[in-house]
Design a protein around this motif. Structure first.
Motif, short mmCIF file in Angstrom:
data_model
loop_
_atom_site.label_atom_id
_atom_site.label_comp_id
_atom_site.label_asym_id
_atom_site.label_seq_id
_atom_site.Cartn_x
_atom_site.Cartn_y
_atom_site.Cartn_z
N CYS A 12 0.85 -1.30 -0.05
CA CYS A 12 -0.08 0.09 -0.05
C CYS A 12 0.85 1.33 -0.03
O CYS A 12 0.49 2.18 -0.73
N ALA A 229 -7.82 -4.07 0.89
CA ALA A 229 -8.69 -3.34 0.27
C ALA A 229 -8.03 -1.97 -0.29
O ALA A 229 -7.89 -1.44 -1.38
N GLY A 230 -6.82 -1.53 0.58
CA GLY A 230 -6.15 -0.41 0.23
C GLY A 230 -5.18 -0.88 -0.73
O GLY A 230 -4.87 0.02 -1.79
N VAL A 232 -5.73 -2.72 -3.12
CA VAL A 232 -6.61 -2.65 -4.64
C VAL A 232 -7.06 -1.25 -5.01
O VAL A 232 -6.72 -0.81 -6.05
N LEU A 233 -7.48 -0.46 -4.14
CA LEU A 233 -8.01 1.06 -4.29
C LEU A 233 -7.06 1.76 -4.78
O LEU A 233 -7.03 2.74 -5.40
N LEU A 234 -5.59 1.55 -4.06
CA LEU A 234 -4.60 2.51 -4.47
C LEU A 234 -3.87 2.44 -5.90
O LEU A 234 -3.19 3.14 -6.24
N ALA A 238 -8.06 2.61 -9.99
CA ALA A 238 -8.89 1.86 -9.37
C ALA A 238 -10.19 2.65 -8.77
O ALA A 238 -11.25 2.14 -8.87
N TRP A 239 -9.52 3.68 -8.01
CA TRP A 239 -10.60 4.52 -7.25
C TRP A 239 -11.66 4.98 -8.41
O TRP A 239 -13.00 4.86 -8.04
N VAL A 242 -14.03 2.53 -9.44
CA VAL A 242 -14.88 2.11 -8.20
C VAL A 242 -16.07 3.20 -8.12
O VAL A 242 -17.47 2.61 -7.96
N VAL A 243 -15.71 4.11 -8.23
CA VAL A 243 -16.54 5.52 -7.91
C VAL A 243 -17.71 5.24 -9.38
O VAL A 243 -18.87 5.67 -9.04
N THR A 246 -20.13 2.70 -8.92
CA THR A 246 -21.15 2.61 -7.62
C THR A 246 -22.00 3.92 -7.90
O THR A 246 -22.99 4.11 -7.30
#
Length: 248
Positions: A12, A229-230, A232-234, A238-239, A242-243, A246
């Motif tokens: 991360c 989670a971090g 993947v999202l970092l 990726a972020w 995801v946004v 959703t």
């Protein structure tokens, strides 16, 4: 912290560090993260059964013995009047910002003097450590990055770019390890040799209610999932993905 948690926090940290080093693509960020993940296991060379010490037996075992002897000797030479009467082996010399800075500096110097193959060696060690802690899936990721480099036609140019930040990433991985251990019950003498309350090996740690036991429920069921989670999202892109998925 357990070895896999150290590696995950290093991963991360590497993804967060990557843009600051100019590594903006997914492949570049993964390389930085792999180096920091593997390097986050290096401080535990001061423990005979750690992942780092058992990685390439008996070579790393002998290195671990030398590290433990050196750590104990330095502890006895530099301990303050309020320091504990202990051997000064595990969680001492290799768990300091001095060690992290020196290892990062030495890596930068070694690569600059020796050339690209020194960078390959350092990368290989980091990959082996990271794979040992995080799993074989990382091998596929690394192979994918290598094939991408080959497809671009100049892998040596990619290695030349890595040499600019390799020492920094290794040093950061060691620092992340120390910060993680500082959150456990035992703490970490991160600021050695700065004297604090009569101790040159003062264990930094938060209030007891904010600390957790290595391998305990909090690490397994809270810290580890947050690291996953971090991790993947970092990843670059990726972020926003995801946004978008959703509807944010």
């Amino acid at each position: 912290m357990l070895g896999r948690t150290h590696a995950a926090t290093g991963w991360c940290a590497g993804l967060a560090l990557a843009p600051l080093l100019g590594a903006h693509t997914l492949a570049q960020a993964v390389v930085v993260a792999t180096v920091t993940a593997g390097s986050a296991l290096i401080p535990d060379l001061d423990h005979p059964v750690s992942r780092a010490s058992r990685l390439i037996a008996p070579v790393t075992g002998l290195l671990s013995t030398a590290v433990r002897w050196t750590s104990g000797a330095v502890y006895q030479l530099t301990k303050g009047p309020a320091d504990e009467d202990v051997a000064g082996v595990h969680r001492h010399l290799t768990h300091t910002v001095v060690f992290a800075a020196l290892l990062g500096w030495w890596t930068t110097w070694w690569v600059s003097v020796t050339g690209p193959w020194a960078a390959v060696t350092a990368l290989a060690i980091a990959v082996l450590l990271a794979v040992d802690a995080l799993g074989d899936w990382l091998v596929l990721v690394v192979i994918g990055v290598a094939l991408l480099w080959v497809g671009r036609g100049d892998p040596l140019a990619e290695l030349a770019g890595i040499t600019e930040w390799l020492g920094i990433a290794i040093g950061v991985g060691c620092v992340v390890h120390c910060l993680g251990d500082a959150l456990t019950l035992s703490g970490c003498p991160f600021l050695w040799p700065i004297p604090i309350a009569g101790e040159t090996w003062y264990e930094l740690r938060p209030p007891r209610l904010l600390r957790f036991r290595t391998g305990g429920g909090f690490e397994l069921w809270v810290v580890w999932p947050l690291c996953v989670a971090g991790g993947v999202l970092l990843l670059p892109g990726a972020w926003p993905l995801v946004v978008g998925l959703t509807g944010g």
